[in-house]
Design a protein around this motif. Structure first.
Motif, PDB file in Angstrom:
ATOM      1  N   ALA A  74      -4.664 -14.019  42.906  1.00  0.00           N
ATOM      2  CA  ALA A  74      -3.556 -14.852  43.372  1.00  0.00           C
ATOM      3  C   ALA A  74      -3.222 -15.925  42.350  1.00  0.00           C
ATOM      4  N   TYR A  75      -4.246 -16.458  41.688  1.00  0.00           N
ATOM      5  CA  TYR A  75      -4.011 -17.532  40.721  1.00  0.00           C
ATOM      6  C   TYR A  75      -3.223 -17.040  39.514  1.00  0.00           C
ATOM      7  N   VAL A  76      -3.536 -15.847  39.025  1.00  0.00           N
ATOM      8  CA  VAL A  76      -2.877 -15.372  37.806  1.00  0.00           C
ATOM      9  C   VAL A  76      -1.575 -14.626  38.091  1.00  0.00           C
ATOM     10  N   PHE A  77      -1.314 -14.271  39.360  1.00  0.00           N
ATOM     11  CA  PHE A  77      -0.118 -13.492  39.672  1.00  0.00           C
ATOM     12  C   PHE A  77       1.171 -14.177  39.220  1.00  0.00           C
ATOM     13  N   PRO A  78       1.387 -15.476  39.490  1.00  0.00           N
ATOM     14  CA  PRO A  78       2.614 -16.123  38.983  1.00  0.00           C
ATOM     15  C   PRO A  78       2.715 -16.081  37.468  1.00  0.00           C
ATOM     16  N   GLY A  79       1.575 -16.200  36.782  1.00  0.00           N
ATOM     17  CA  GLY A  79       1.599 -16.151  35.326  1.00  0.00           C
ATOM     18  C   GLY A  79       1.915 -14.768  34.791  1.00  0.00           C
ATOM     19  N   GLN A 189       7.372 -10.866  17.798  1.00  0.00           N
ATOM     20  CA  GLN A 189       5.996 -10.474  18.100  1.00  0.00           C
ATOM     21  C   GLN A 189       5.022 -11.605  17.777  1.00  0.00           C
ATOM     22  N   LEU A 190       5.273 -12.292  16.659  1.00  0.00           N
ATOM     23  CA  LEU A 190       4.391 -13.394  16.265  1.00  0.00           C
ATOM     24  C   LEU A 190       4.502 -14.554  17.242  1.00  0.00           C
ATOM     25  N   ALA A 191       5.707 -14.820  17.738  1.00  0.00           N
ATOM     26  CA  ALA A 191       5.906 -15.946  18.655  1.00  0.00           C
ATOM     27  C   ALA A 191       5.314 -15.672  20.028  1.00  0.00           C
ATOM     28  N   MET A 192       5.232 -14.404  20.409  1.00  0.00           N
ATOM     29  CA  MET A 192       4.795 -14.079  21.758  1.00  0.00           C
ATOM     30  C   MET A 192       3.332 -14.441  21.992  1.00  0.00           C
ATOM     31  N   PHE A 193       2.484 -14.277  21.001  1.00  0.00           N
ATOM     32  CA  PHE A 193       1.051 -14.509  21.215  1.00  0.00           C
ATOM     33  C   PHE A 193       0.749 -15.954  21.607  1.00  0.00           C
ATOM     34  N   PRO A 194       1.185 -16.966  20.837  1.00  0.00           N
ATOM     35  CA  PRO A 194       0.906 -18.336  21.298  1.00  0.00           C
ATOM     36  C   PRO A 194       1.621 -18.692  22.586  1.00  0.00           C
ATOM     37  N   LEU A 195       2.838 -18.151  22.795  1.00  0.00           N
ATOM     38  CA  LEU A 195       3.551 -18.445  24.033  1.00  0.00           C
ATOM     39  C   LEU A 195       2.767 -17.949  25.248  1.00  0.00           C
ATOM     40  N   LEU A 196       2.277 -16.720  25.186  1.00  0.00           N
ATOM     41  CA  LEU A 196       1.616 -16.104  26.332  1.00  0.00           C
ATOM     42  C   LEU A 196       0.207 -16.641  26.552  1.00  0.00           C
ATOM     43  N   PHE A 197      -0.568 -16.733  25.481  1.00  0.00           N
ATOM     44  CA  PHE A 197      -1.974 -17.061  25.639  1.00  0.00           C
ATOM     45  C   PHE A 197      -2.243 -18.551  25.712  1.00  0.00           C
ATOM     46  N   LEU A 198      -1.280 -19.391  25.327  1.00  0.00           N
ATOM     47  CA  LEU A 198      -1.457 -20.841  25.410  1.00  0.00           C
ATOM     48  C   LEU A 198      -0.571 -21.432  26.495  1.00  0.00           C
ATOM     49  N   SER A 199      -0.373 -20.674  27.568  1.00  0.00           N
ATOM     50  CA  SER A 199       0.470 -21.137  28.666  1.00  0.00           C
ATOM     51  C   SER A 199      -0.295 -21.327  29.970  1.00  0.00           C
ATOM     52  N   GLY A 200      -1.539 -20.934  29.999  1.00  0.00           N
ATOM     53  CA  GLY A 200      -2.291 -20.992  31.244  1.00  0.00           C
ATOM     54  C   GLY A 200      -1.932 -19.895  32.218  1.00  0.00           C
ATOM     55  N   SER A 201      -1.308 -18.833  31.709  1.00  0.00           N
ATOM     56  CA  SER A 201      -0.883 -17.753  32.603  1.00  0.00           C
ATOM     57  C   SER A 201      -2.060 -16.978  33.168  1.00  0.00           C
ATOM     58  N   VAL A 202      -3.160 -16.867  32.424  1.00  0.00           N
ATOM     59  CA  VAL A 202      -4.304 -16.077  32.890  1.00  0.00           C
ATOM     60  C   VAL A 202      -5.600 -16.880  32.940  1.00  0.00           C
ATOM     61  N   PHE A 203      -5.508 -18.197  32.801  1.00  0.00           N
ATOM     62  CA  PHE A 203      -6.695 -19.040  32.981  1.00  0.00           C
ATOM     63  C   PHE A 203      -6.236 -20.422  33.433  1.00  0.00           C
TER      64      PHE A 203
END
Length: 265
Positions: A74-79, A189-203
């Protein structure tokens, strides 16, 4: 015959109506292009559903609850939905680049309408399509243990619509700044990695080290994920909802200003 009589309206109301009609035509063209090629939309939906069923639900047994009463799924679903919204939004700028590559952009720019109509039409098309996808994915919320209420559903859908608009504009800004299509694809592709992984979407960003939390506050996707999480799960997270909304609005204003300066190039 005057220029206005020959090529366009000469009153502000008529110019506005013509501009809105041009935006609608361009959005309709881009939406039709997506409809006749549904494979990409289906693959994106299957990818997110895979993340929900395998990644989120599968890790529930290992991680348990991130917060009291809130399972990991439930926590990661919105992300996870935000990942889809941002990915498609950023990538939407590539359609602008391909139109420029094949000369379509040059033909559209000779029309007697403001140059901003072209990128705005693409923003409407891209944001509309990904918002529809996010609304569909929200219907799977109970599978991830997210209690879905009518008010939460509407608030989350509005949040994803705003996020889709913000990142579609950012994607178009990248397309106006980078001329070569191949270079643009690599930059996206390069921009996507920091956007996705440094957003708190999965932690949980609240548990991140201080230096990492500071970096995450520079990421506009962080505010989109936080706002969506508050809409679906309730309670303040990183920032109050109005602060997240203000941050996204500021990013949208800055991106639109840059797009206005670069439109037609």
């Amino acid at each position: 015959m005057t220029y206005a009589a020959a090529f366009g309206p000469d009153t502000p109301t008529q110019r506005l109506a013509t501009g809105l009609r041009a935006v609608a035509v361009i959005a309709h063209r881009d939406l039709l292009r997506q409809v006749i090629r549904p494979g990409m939309l289906v693959s994106q939906a299957v990818q997110v559903l895979f993340f929900v069923l395998v990644y989120a639900v599968g890790f529930d047994g290992m991680i348990g609850s991130v917060r009291p009463g809130v399972p990991f799924s439930a926590y990661v679903f919105p992300g996870l939905i935000a990942i889809q919204v941002v990915s498609v939004g950023i990538a939407s700028g590539q359609t602008y680049a391909w139109d420029r590559e094949y000369g379509v952009l040059r033909e559209l720019l000779v029309a007697p309408v403001p140059r901003m109509c072209l990128p705005l039409g693409k923003v409407v098309a891209g944001a509309g399509a990904v918002t529809a996808q996010s609304v569909l994915m929200l219907s799977f919320s109970p599978l991830a243990g997210v209690p879905l209420t009518p008010s939460g559903f509407v608030a989350a859908a509005a949040c994803y619509a705003l996020s889709a608009a913000v990142f579609s504009v950012i994607g178009l800004c990248l397309a106006t700044l980078i001329r070569r299509v191949q270079t643009l694809q690599a930059a996206v592709q390069l921009a996507m990695f920091p956007l996705l992984f440094l957003s708190g979407s999965v932690f949980a960003p609240e548990d991140a080290p201080g230096w990492l939390a500071a970096v995450m506050h520079l990421n506009p996707m962080t505010y989109a994920v936080d706002l969506a999480r508050q809409s679906l799960l309730g309670g303040p997270r990183i920032l109050p909802w109005w602060a997240d909304l203000g941050a996204l609005g500021a990013v949208l204003a800055l991106a639109l200003t840059l797009l206005r300066l670069r439109s037609g190039r």
